[in-house]
Every structure is written in C-alpha cells, then in structure tokens.
Design an enzyme around this catalytic site. Structure first.
Site, PDB file in Angstrom:
ATOM      1  N   GLY A 148       0.843  -1.185   0.000  1.00  0.00           N
ATOM      2  CA  GLY A 148       0.000   0.000   0.000  1.00  0.00           C
ATOM      3  C   GLY A 148       0.882   1.239   0.000  1.00  0.00           C
ATOM      4  N   CYS A 149       0.438   2.308  -0.649  1.00  0.00           N
ATOM      5  CA  CYS A 149       1.272   3.521  -0.729  1.00  0.00           C
ATOM      6  C   CYS A 149       1.467   4.143   0.652  1.00  0.00           C
ATOM      7  CB  CYS A 149       0.678   4.523  -1.716  1.00  0.00           C
ATOM      8  SG  CYS A 149      -1.066   4.924  -1.454  1.00  0.00           S
ATOM      9  N   ASN A 150       0.421   4.166   1.468  1.00  0.00           N
ATOM     10  CA  ASN A 150       0.553   4.677   2.827  1.00  0.00           C
ATOM     11  C   ASN A 150       1.476   3.783   3.645  1.00  0.00           C
ATOM     12  OD1 ASN A 150      -1.391   6.648   2.200  1.00  0.00           O
ATOM     13  ND2 ASN A 150      -3.076   5.387   2.939  1.00  0.00           N
ATOM     14  N   THR A 153       5.169   4.373   2.842  1.00  0.00           N
ATOM     15  CA  THR A 153       5.701   5.610   3.406  1.00  0.00           C
ATOM     16  C   THR A 153       6.039   5.450   4.885  1.00  0.00           C
ATOM     17  OG1 THR A 153       4.189   6.750   1.888  1.00  0.00           O
ATOM     18  CG2 THR A 153       5.346   8.103   3.485  1.00  0.00           C
TER      19      THR A 153
END
Length: 342
Positions: A148-150, A153
């Site tokens: 997932g992009c979140n 990060t």
C-alpha cells in the site's frame, strides 16, 4: 534482450503510470493492455497524454494471449485481482499492485478487506514487494505483492528504527496526508472538485484503515512481538503525493544516524540533513522518497517526516523496481527520472 510486458487494469491511474514509466525503459515492451471497462478503445482515447506512444489496443482480459508474455503487471482493484490472477498461467511472473496478496494470513485479509481470499495458494507464494527490504526474495519470486502507498511511506520512516531498537514500540503516532489519486479513478461523490477542494479531512479514524494490516504484519515481524501504531490518514486536495509525519519516543540524532546508515546505498531513498523536512513538491512524478528527522521540544521525542509520490514510489514505480529484479534487469532502469517541479 526485449521483455514482453502485459498490463491489466491499464485504464486506471496506476496503469497509466506504468505505461509512462515503461515508455522510457530500455528493455521492456508493452505487448498487451487489459481494461475490461474500456476494451476496444485506444490508449489515446483513455489517456490523451500518452497518445504519442505506439501501444496495442485495450482488450478484455480473457482475450489476452499470455503465451509470450515475460511479466504481467496487475493494476486491478482488490478482490478482482485475486480472481484474475488465480486464472493466469502458473509460470507467469506477476507484479500485483492491489491489496490482495500483501497480507500473509488469510484471516487477516478477511478482517481488513471483508471477504474470504479466493486465491490462497497464490497468496502463500507471494512475496511482499517493499523492494529495499525484500530484494533477495523478490529476485526469485513468481508473484510479488506491491505494498500500500501509505504503508510504504510509514515503513520507510520506521523499519530501521524498529530493528535497531531505537524507539518506544508502544508509542508510535503516524499522521499521514495523501493526495486524491490514491483513491483511484472511479467516480466517487466525495472526490468531486466541489466537495474536496479548499479543505482537507481525516478519514478511517480510530484504526479502521486497511493499510494498518500491513503495519501490524510488518512491524510485528520485525520486533518479534505485537506492534500497533496509531494511524490517521487525511485526504488533501492535491493530485499526487504522500506526506507522513511520525511521532516517536527516541533520541533524534541516533534516529537520524540510523536512517542515514540504513539508506546510504539505496538509490531511491534520500535522508535529508538533520533538521530539514521534505515536501511532496520535491518528489512529484519520481521514484524517490525523502525522509527528514527533527528533534521535538519535548525531551526524548523525535519527529520524522517522509514524502513520496503515491503513484510512483508508492505503487507503479515500486512495481517496476520489483519487475526489474524479477527479470534480472538493473533495478533502477526506467526509474531515474528527476521529480517534476514546479
């Protein structure tokens, strides 16, 4: 050697980003594009900004011949992706950009995504696609599950600190701002310009965001015991980018040194000088992640800020980075473009 590439879900944002990146790749050629909802159309009709490229027409996925495909990117929604991948040839290399194969435990998937997994055999062989930490496994994998992009990060900011024992694992707060493209291209009332612009809002408050499943899985594995972070995402009226502000208990200089050491040889992770904070303006359209560390006014507390482009390093760029490894290509190929500014 030229590698033949298929992209399923080519009419979405991550599909378009994959096409943009592969257009500058030295050894990859897109030979099949699948997009059931827009089958029969050309890329120039769906994405006019890509009209200069010589690409095949969009097809129904069932119409694609995978016999001569070297690798397939699957940029479909979760649940749909697992059903499609279960029907693909068993020897086909696949990089999946959905959530369907990120969680190793089928029960965890059911908890966070609300349905039983329909491709458990494939789920068991999938390798988690956070490239900088699973590089060796990715090289030999058949199926790689993009993060997932979140989740990516937050992990870039925290993984070296957990393994180094530098922070209090019971007091981690992750405050994250995400641009609207992270919600996909489907029409949604709350994403209309009149309802989203000129403000931003928190969502999935209180621990309901699905990427928490990845944080729980990965951080607990690193620590050797359960780790749960406080995580609140916010939707901001921007097209691209994620900015994560992480609050931890730990010595700021030791944290900065650990991050610098962990990422010193990484081509896409930049740790800024101590006291500097990154901006989404400085990573837009690139595969870079910038991380900054600052000491808090409260003794023993540190603030870490990480920025990346959700469509590139958080999704399609990460997918291409993984595909390069799977095809024995230089990991950075097609990904060293400078960020767009302003």
């Amino acid at each position: 050697m030229t590698h033949s590439i298929a992209i399923l879900g080519a009419s979405g944002y991550t599909g378009a980003e994959l096409i943009r990146l592969i257009a500058g790749h030295a050894t990859m050629k897109i030979t099949a594009l699948g997009a059931n909802s827009k089958a029969g159309q050309t890329i120039s009709q769906v994405f006019p900004h890509l009209r200069h490229l010589d690409l095949p027409p969009l097809l129904q996925i069932d119409e694609i011949d995978f016999a001569n495909i070297d690798l397939c990117f699957c940029a479909l929604p979760h649940k749909t992706s697992q059903e499609v991948i279960a029907r693909l040839p068993a020897d086909l290399k696949i990089v999946d950009l959905s959530a369907d194969f990120r969680l190793r435990d089928p029960e965890a998937y059911k908890k966070w995504y609300g349905n039983a997994h329909a491709a458990v055999a494939q789920q068991e062989e999938a390798v988690y696609g956070l490239t900088e930490f699973y590089r060796d496994e990715i090289r030999s994998a058949r199926l790689v599950a993009g993060t997932g992009c979140n989740a990516a990060t937050g992990q870039f900011a925290l993984r070296p600190l957990i393994t180094g024992g530098l922070i209090d694992l019971d007091d981690i707060i992750l405050d994250l701002k995400c641009a609207v493209s992270g919600a996909g291209r489907s029409l949604k009332e709350n994403l209309l310009h009149a309802e989203l612009s000129e403000g931003y809002h928190a969502y999935a408050i209180g621990g309901t965001h699905r990427h928490l499943g990845e944080f729980d899985q990965e951080f607990s594995k690193l620590a050797g015991r359960p780790v749960q972070v406080q995580f609140t995402p916010h939707l901001v009226p921007a097209n691209r980018g994620i900015l994560a502000t992480v609050y931890v208990k730990g010595d700021a200089e030791a944290i900065h040194n650990a991050l610098e050491s962990a990422y010193s040889a990484e081509p896409f992770i930049e740790v800024l000088p101590f006291g500097e904070a990154p901006s989404t303006r400085h990573i837009r359209g690139s595969n870079f992640c910038h991380i900054g560390v600052t000491s808090d006014r409260l003794p023993g507390r540190t603030i870490i800020v990480a920025a990346l482009d959700n469509l590139t390093k958080g999704s399609s760029g990460q997918a291409l980075q993984n595909a390069n490894l799977m095809l024995d290509i230089e990991e950075t190929e097609g990904l060293m473009m400078a960020p767009l500014f302003p």
